[in-house]
Enzyme design. Structure first.
Site, PDB file in Angstrom:
ATOM      1  N   ARG A   1      61.208   1.697  85.980  1.00 43.45           N
ATOM      2  CA  ARG A   1      62.378   0.903  86.382  1.00 43.45           C
ATOM      3  C   ARG A   1      63.570   1.719  86.834  1.00 43.45           C
ATOM      4  O   ARG A   1      64.280   1.338  87.753  1.00 43.45           O
ATOM      5  CB  ARG A   1      62.844   0.081  85.191  1.00 43.45           C
ATOM      6  CG  ARG A   1      61.934  -1.025  84.943  1.00 43.45           C
ATOM      7  CD  ARG A   1      62.369  -1.783  83.745  1.00 43.45           C
ATOM      8  NE  ARG A   1      61.287  -2.699  83.484  1.00 43.45           N
ATOM      9  CZ  ARG A   1      61.183  -3.438  82.417  1.00 43.45           C
ATOM     10  NH1 ARG A   1      62.107  -3.372  81.498  1.00 43.45           N
ATOM     11  NH2 ARG A   1      60.177  -4.236  82.265  1.00 43.45           N
TER      12      ARG A   1
ATOM     13  N   GLU B   1      52.100  -3.087  84.469  1.00 47.37           N
ATOM     14  CA  GLU B   1      53.528  -3.042  84.823  1.00 47.37           C
ATOM     15  C   GLU B   1      53.910  -1.609  85.156  1.00 47.37           C
ATOM     16  O   GLU B   1      53.152  -0.667  84.879  1.00 47.37           O
ATOM     17  CB  GLU B   1      54.389  -3.581  83.661  1.00 47.37           C
ATOM     18  CG  GLU B   1      54.229  -5.094  83.477  1.00 47.37           C
ATOM     19  CD  GLU B   1      55.082  -5.687  82.368  1.00 47.37           C
ATOM     20  OE1 GLU B   1      55.774  -4.941  81.671  1.00 47.37           O
ATOM     21  OE2 GLU B   1      55.041  -6.922  82.218  1.00 47.37           O
TER      22      GLU B   1
ATOM     23  N   ARG C   1      63.373   2.753  78.914  1.00 44.78           N
ATOM     24  CA  ARG C   1      62.258   2.126  78.201  1.00 44.78           C
ATOM     25  C   ARG C   1      61.096   1.813  79.136  1.00 44.78           C
ATOM     26  O   ARG C   1      61.301   1.282  80.226  1.00 44.78           O
ATOM     27  CB  ARG C   1      62.746   0.821  77.550  1.00 44.78           C
ATOM     28  CG  ARG C   1      61.628  -0.019  76.978  1.00 44.78           C
ATOM     29  CD  ARG C   1      62.147  -1.207  76.220  1.00 44.78           C
ATOM     30  NE  ARG C   1      62.790  -2.191  77.051  1.00 44.78           N
ATOM     31  CZ  ARG C   1      62.170  -3.210  77.645  1.00 44.78           C
ATOM     32  NH1 ARG C   1      60.862  -3.357  77.525  1.00 44.78           N
ATOM     33  NH2 ARG C   1      62.847  -4.084  78.355  1.00 44.78           N
TER      34      ARG C   1
ATOM     35  N   HIS D   1      66.936  -3.729  85.348  1.00 41.71           N
ATOM     36  CA  HIS D   1      65.632  -4.204  85.843  1.00 41.71           C
ATOM     37  C   HIS D   1      65.755  -4.309  87.353  1.00 41.71           C
ATOM     38  O   HIS D   1      66.719  -4.892  87.863  1.00 41.71           O
ATOM     39  CB  HIS D   1      65.310  -5.572  85.230  1.00 41.71           C
ATOM     40  CG  HIS D   1      63.870  -5.950  85.363  1.00 41.71           C
ATOM     41  ND1 HIS D   1      63.275  -6.183  86.582  1.00 41.71           N
ATOM     42  CD2 HIS D   1      62.889  -6.108  84.438  1.00 41.71           C
ATOM     43  CE1 HIS D   1      61.998  -6.499  86.399  1.00 41.71           C
ATOM     44  NE2 HIS D   1      61.742  -6.447  85.096  1.00 41.71           N
TER      45      HIS D   1
ATOM     46  N   HIS E   1      69.579  -4.989  82.018  1.00 45.15           N
ATOM     47  CA  HIS E   1      68.457  -5.684  81.388  1.00 45.15           C
ATOM     48  C   HIS E   1      68.263  -5.313  79.930  1.00 45.15           C
ATOM     49  O   HIS E   1      67.984  -6.157  79.095  1.00 45.15           O
ATOM     50  CB  HIS E   1      67.197  -5.331  82.178  1.00 45.15           C
ATOM     51  CG  HIS E   1      65.943  -5.974  81.692  1.00 45.15           C
ATOM     52  ND1 HIS E   1      65.753  -7.338  81.714  1.00 45.15           N
ATOM     53  CD2 HIS E   1      64.790  -5.452  81.171  1.00 45.15           C
ATOM     54  CE1 HIS E   1      64.544  -7.634  81.243  1.00 45.15           C
ATOM     55  NE2 HIS E   1      63.951  -6.502  80.888  1.00 45.15           N
TER      56      HIS E   1
HETATM   57  P1  FAD Z   1      67.126 -11.085  70.475  1.00 40.35           P
HETATM   58  O1  FAD Z   1      65.831 -11.694  70.774  1.00 40.35           O
HETATM   59  O2  FAD Z   1      68.092 -10.978  71.575  1.00 40.35           O
HETATM   60  O3  FAD Z   1      67.794 -11.922  69.284  1.00 40.35           O
HETATM   61  C1  FAD Z   1      69.141 -11.689  68.925  1.00 40.35           C
HETATM   62  C2  FAD Z   1      69.530 -12.685  67.854  1.00 40.35           C
HETATM   63  O4  FAD Z   1      70.771 -12.259  67.271  1.00 40.35           O
HETATM   64  C3  FAD Z   1      69.805 -14.095  68.359  1.00 40.35           C
HETATM   65  O5  FAD Z   1      69.271 -14.998  67.419  1.00 40.35           O
HETATM   66  C4  FAD Z   1      71.339 -14.221  68.338  1.00 40.35           C
HETATM   67  O6  FAD Z   1      71.811 -15.530  68.104  1.00 40.35           O
HETATM   68  C5  FAD Z   1      71.658 -13.340  67.152  1.00 40.35           C
HETATM   69  N1  FAD Z   1      73.020 -12.817  67.145  1.00 40.35           N
HETATM   70  C6  FAD Z   1      73.587 -11.937  67.996  1.00 40.35           C
HETATM   71  N2  FAD Z   1      74.864 -11.697  67.640  1.00 40.35           N
HETATM   72  C7  FAD Z   1      75.101 -12.440  66.540  1.00 40.35           C
HETATM   73  C8  FAD Z   1      76.241 -12.652  65.715  1.00 40.35           C
HETATM   74  N3  FAD Z   1      77.414 -12.056  65.943  1.00 40.35           N
HETATM   75  N4  FAD Z   1      76.127 -13.511  64.680  1.00 40.35           N
HETATM   76  C9  FAD Z   1      74.969 -14.170  64.421  1.00 40.35           C
HETATM   77  N5  FAD Z   1      73.863 -14.000  65.170  1.00 40.35           N
HETATM   78  C10 FAD Z   1      73.930 -13.158  66.213  1.00 40.35           C
HETATM   79  N6  FAD Z   1      60.603  -6.942  76.452  1.00 40.35           N
HETATM   80  C11 FAD Z   1      59.263  -6.743  76.409  1.00 40.35           C
HETATM   81  O7  FAD Z   1      58.778  -5.936  75.614  1.00 40.35           O
HETATM   82  N7  FAD Z   1      58.458  -7.464  77.237  1.00 40.35           N
HETATM   83  C12 FAD Z   1      58.917  -8.370  78.128  1.00 40.35           C
HETATM   84  O8  FAD Z   1      58.151  -9.005  78.824  1.00 40.35           O
HETATM   85  C13 FAD Z   1      60.318  -8.558  78.216  1.00 40.35           C
HETATM   86  N8  FAD Z   1      60.856  -9.408  79.127  1.00 40.35           N
HETATM   87  C14 FAD Z   1      62.195  -9.643  79.118  1.00 40.35           C
HETATM   88  C15 FAD Z   1      62.731 -10.576  79.990  1.00 40.35           C
HETATM   89  C16 FAD Z   1      64.080 -10.895  79.952  1.00 40.35           C
HETATM   90  C17 FAD Z   1      64.657 -11.898  80.901  1.00 40.35           C
HETATM   91  C18 FAD Z   1      64.917 -10.234  79.013  1.00 40.35           C
HETATM   92  C19 FAD Z   1      66.374 -10.564  78.949  1.00 40.35           C
HETATM   93  C20 FAD Z   1      64.392  -9.280  78.163  1.00 40.35           C
HETATM   94  C21 FAD Z   1      63.042  -8.974  78.210  1.00 40.35           C
HETATM   95  N9  FAD Z   1      62.488  -8.031  77.354  1.00 40.35           N
HETATM   96  C22 FAD Z   1      61.141  -7.832  77.326  1.00 40.35           C
HETATM   97  C23 FAD Z   1      63.304  -7.401  76.317  1.00 40.35           C
HETATM   98  C24 FAD Z   1      63.063  -8.137  74.991  1.00 40.35           C
HETATM   99  O9  FAD Z   1      62.953  -9.508  75.245  1.00 40.35           O
HETATM  100  C25 FAD Z   1      64.188  -7.920  74.022  1.00 40.35           C
HETATM  101  O10 FAD Z   1      64.516  -6.563  73.933  1.00 40.35           O
HETATM  102  C26 FAD Z   1      63.773  -8.401  72.624  1.00 40.35           C
HETATM  103  O11 FAD Z   1      63.315  -9.715  72.703  1.00 40.35           O
HETATM  104  C27 FAD Z   1      64.955  -8.297  71.684  1.00 40.35           C
HETATM  105  O12 FAD Z   1      64.619  -8.930  70.486  1.00 40.35           O
HETATM  106  P2  FAD Z   1      65.650  -8.899  69.284  1.00 40.35           P
HETATM  107  O13 FAD Z   1      65.034  -9.695  68.196  1.00 40.35           O
HETATM  108  O14 FAD Z   1      66.057  -7.515  69.021  1.00 40.35           O
HETATM  109  O15 FAD Z   1      66.959  -9.643  69.844  1.00 40.35           O
HETATM  110  C1  SIN Z   2      59.355  -8.071  82.808  1.00 39.79           C
HETATM  111  O1  SIN Z   2      58.583  -8.985  82.610  1.00 39.79           O
HETATM  112  O2  SIN Z   2      59.507  -7.496  83.891  1.00 39.79           O
HETATM  113  C2  SIN Z   2      60.188  -7.605  81.673  1.00 39.79           C
HETATM  114  C3  SIN Z   2      59.387  -6.697  80.860  1.00 39.79           C
HETATM  115  C4  SIN Z   2      60.255  -5.876  79.973  1.00 39.79           C
HETATM  116  O3  SIN Z   2      61.473  -5.962  79.987  1.00 39.79           O
HETATM  117  O4  SIN Z   2      59.657  -5.069  79.256  1.00 39.79           O
END
Ligand code: FAD
Ligand code: SIN
Length: 514
Positions: free
Chosen positions: A281, A116, A377, A234, A342
């Site tokens: 990015r 990537e 990032r 992104h 993103h």
């Molecule tokens: P999240 O997975 O967003 O979980 C948040 C949780 O908090 C949820 O359960 C939600 O319900 C809860 N929550 C929020 N507010 C409240 C509230 N007020 N009360 C109760 N619950 C609440 N990163 C990579 O490293 N590799 C990738 O390939 C990648 N691809 C991505 C593709 C997309 C489309 C997106 C959007 C992001 C991507 N990212 C990627 C980034 C990565 O997915 C996220 O940064 C990471 O998953 C965040 O995890 P988290 O557990 O911190 O939060």
């Molecule tokens: C992607 O698959 O392009 C997302 C990867 C990331 O957010 O790190």
């Protein structure tokens, strides 16, 4: 009132992996996880590309991953955090596999590693193009083995409960979205794992749950928030007018050989960076932004026509079928793409143990600012950061939990959720999102930010006067949280610009005095 030893707000990769560490080591501790929607709905669920881990020491090294991360972060990463995260990656990967997560392998049985932007080596482990869904599903499944873990879906955390000096956290007030009651969840330790805030912007890859609630709650509780100016866009979200969230076309597709072209079919990225499609990015998003400003178009295109179709379908079945569903045959057609908000690189400031400025309040995952990402990032470092910091937080909580007491009983006024004018809330939300994309988007300039700041203050007054006295409601609370996060992005961007200008002036003076 619900009592637990540990309250985790968020059931994405950060919240779940933290819970699993504790649950395994201390079956005697009660762990309560809140999710504001369905328990699987999160940014994690949509992650595509994968997780960055150095495995092949013949072609790759920790040092190269560290250097790539530091370079992507524009000199603003915390080097010792970067070293910690990169070096702990193989251990955490092993654990994810033990917990049931499957990563793609090649015919020789070795892991298949993708490339990537910003990575000098192919080191992204993935599960086709639905890595996040695989992780989310498997962690949820594994968590069912622990009777001390209880997940409360459709429970919206409204605010943290702290003492008046904000020196200890007692838990949170929570809105039960099913029966519309408001309750108190107390705990000895609280963890914010609430994910990102992409919904502050009109165009985003983040699902609707990503409204920056954790940052807003922490801010209201006087917890330190940092680097909110660094919102990552992104470069290649699928462009469909009016569609939000946008479907992502993974960066791994560019790593696979796809190119970006303008409407004349000309590649343009080498005019901006020698790495072309594999630049980071921030560079690619800004390049597309500049091209679109010049051309007046709304998107550029991704060209995949030269790629091996069978191989493409094996690696990216989800992207292939999404494109087909909306009428794009990637073997014949270009994919319209444009940048979209993103990832929140800043957030709740934490130390290496994921502790916030309140000792028994932790934050990990996207809502936190650990120092790993600096101003931008590196791709696929987010899932990695979440598992490393969840583990560090877990180790620290296991050492300290017995020193924290269960708070004594709280009185709560019996309040129920009250209906609101959701149409009006949506109008205001729309205004914030549009304002932020126009005035505080990819390129941030002082005059635009000042305009945004003025308008946000006016919007705040409007919300206050129109909804004064309204009991909590999810839509209203999300609106307030979006506003709080938008204000933080704008004010921290302005502070950053001023600091940069002062530094530049200082450096110039220094240069002339030499
Ligand atoms: P999240 O997975 O967003 O979980 C948040 C949780 O908090 C949820 O359960 C939600 O319900 C809860 N929550 C929020 N507010 C409240 C509230 N007020 N009360 C109760 N619950 C609440 N990163 C990579 O490293 N590799 C990738 O390939 C990648 N691809 C991505 C593709 C997309 C489309 C997106 C959007 C992001 C991507 N990212 C990627 C980034 C990565 O997915 C996220 O940064 C990471 O998953 C965040 O995890 P988290 O557990 O911190 O939060
Ligand atoms: C992607 O698959 O392009 C997302 C990867 C990331 O957010 O790190």
């Amino acid at each position: 009132m619900h009592k637990s030893d540990i309250l985790i707000i968020g059931s994405g990769i950060a919240g779940l992996s933290f819970a699993l560490h504790i649950a395994k080591e201390r079956p005697d501790l009660s762990i309560c996880i809140l999710a504001k929607a369905d328990k699987a709905e999160s940014n994690t669920r949509y992650a595509q590309g994968g997780i960055a881990v150095v495995l092949n020491k013949l072609t790759d090294s920790f040092q190269q991953h560290i250097d790539d991360t530091l370079k992507a972060g524009g000199g603003l990463c915390n080097k010792s955090v970067v070293e910690m995260v990169v070096k702990k990656a193989p251990e955490r990967l092993k654990e994810l596999i033990e917990w049931g997560v499957e990563f793609d392998k090649k015919e020789n049985g070795k892991f298949s590693a993708g490339l990537e932007g910003g990575h000098s080596q192919a080191r992204i482990l993935h599960h086709q193009d639905t890595t996040g869904l695989e992780i989310e599903k498997k962690l949820l499944l594994y968590s069912r083995q622990f009777p001390n873990v209880k997940i409360f879906q459709h429970h919206f955390a409204l605010d943290l409960i702290t003492d008046t000096n904000h020196s200890v956290c007692y838990g949170a007030t929570v809105l039960n979205q099913k029966d519309h009651t408001i309750d108190i969840f107390t705990s000895r330790v609280t963890i914010l794992a609430t994910g990102g805030s992409g919904q502050v912007y009109k165009t985003t890859t983040n699902p609707t749950v990503s409204t920056g609630d954790g940052v807003a709650m922490a801010y209201r509780a006087n917890v330190a928030i940092e680097n909110m100016q660094f919102i990552q866009f992104h470069p290649t979200a699928f462009y469909q007018k009016g569609q939000s969230p946008s479907f992502l076309i993974s960066e791994a597709v560019r790593g696979f050989g796809a190119t970006l072209v303008n409407k004349k079919g000309q590649r343009f990225l080498f005019d901006y960076d020698t790495r072309g499609e594999l630049a980071t990015r921030d560079i690619i998003s800004e390049a597309i932004y500049t091209e679109l400003k010049k051309s007046g178009e709304e998107h550029v295109f991704m060209d995949c026509r030269h790629l091996d179709l069978t191989n493409f379908k094996t690696h990216f079945p989800n992207i292939y079928s999404y494109c087909l569903k909306v009428g794009i045959d990637i073997s014949n057609d270009w994919i319209p793409v444009a940048p979209a908000a993103h990832y929140q690189c800043g957030g709740i400031a934490v130390n290496k143990k994921a502790q916030t400025s309140i000792p028994n309040l932790y934050a990990c995952g996207e809502c936190s600012c650990s120092g790993l990402h600096g101003s931008n990032r590196l791709a696929s470092n987010s899932l990695l950061e979440a598992v490393v910091f969840a583990n560090e937080a877990g180790l620290h909580v296991l050492q300290t939990i017995d020193t924290f007491e269960q708070p004594t009983n709280f009185e709560i006024e019996s309040v129920r959720e009250q209906t609101v004018d959701s149409k009006r809330i949506n109008e205001i939300k729309n205004e914030i999102q549009t304002l932020m994309i126009q005035k505080a988007g990819i390129v941030k300039i002082q005059t635009n930010l000042q305009e945004a700041r003025q308008r946000l203050i006016k919007i705040e007054n409007i919300i206050f006067s129109e909804f004064k006295g309204n009991a909590p409601h999810t839509d209203l609370w999300e609106l307030k949280n979006l506003l709080a996060v938008a204000k933080l992005i704008v004010s921290q961007s302005l502070q950053y610009i001023t600091k940069k200008e002062t530094l530049t002036k200082h450096n110039k003076q220094l240069y002339h005095s030499l």
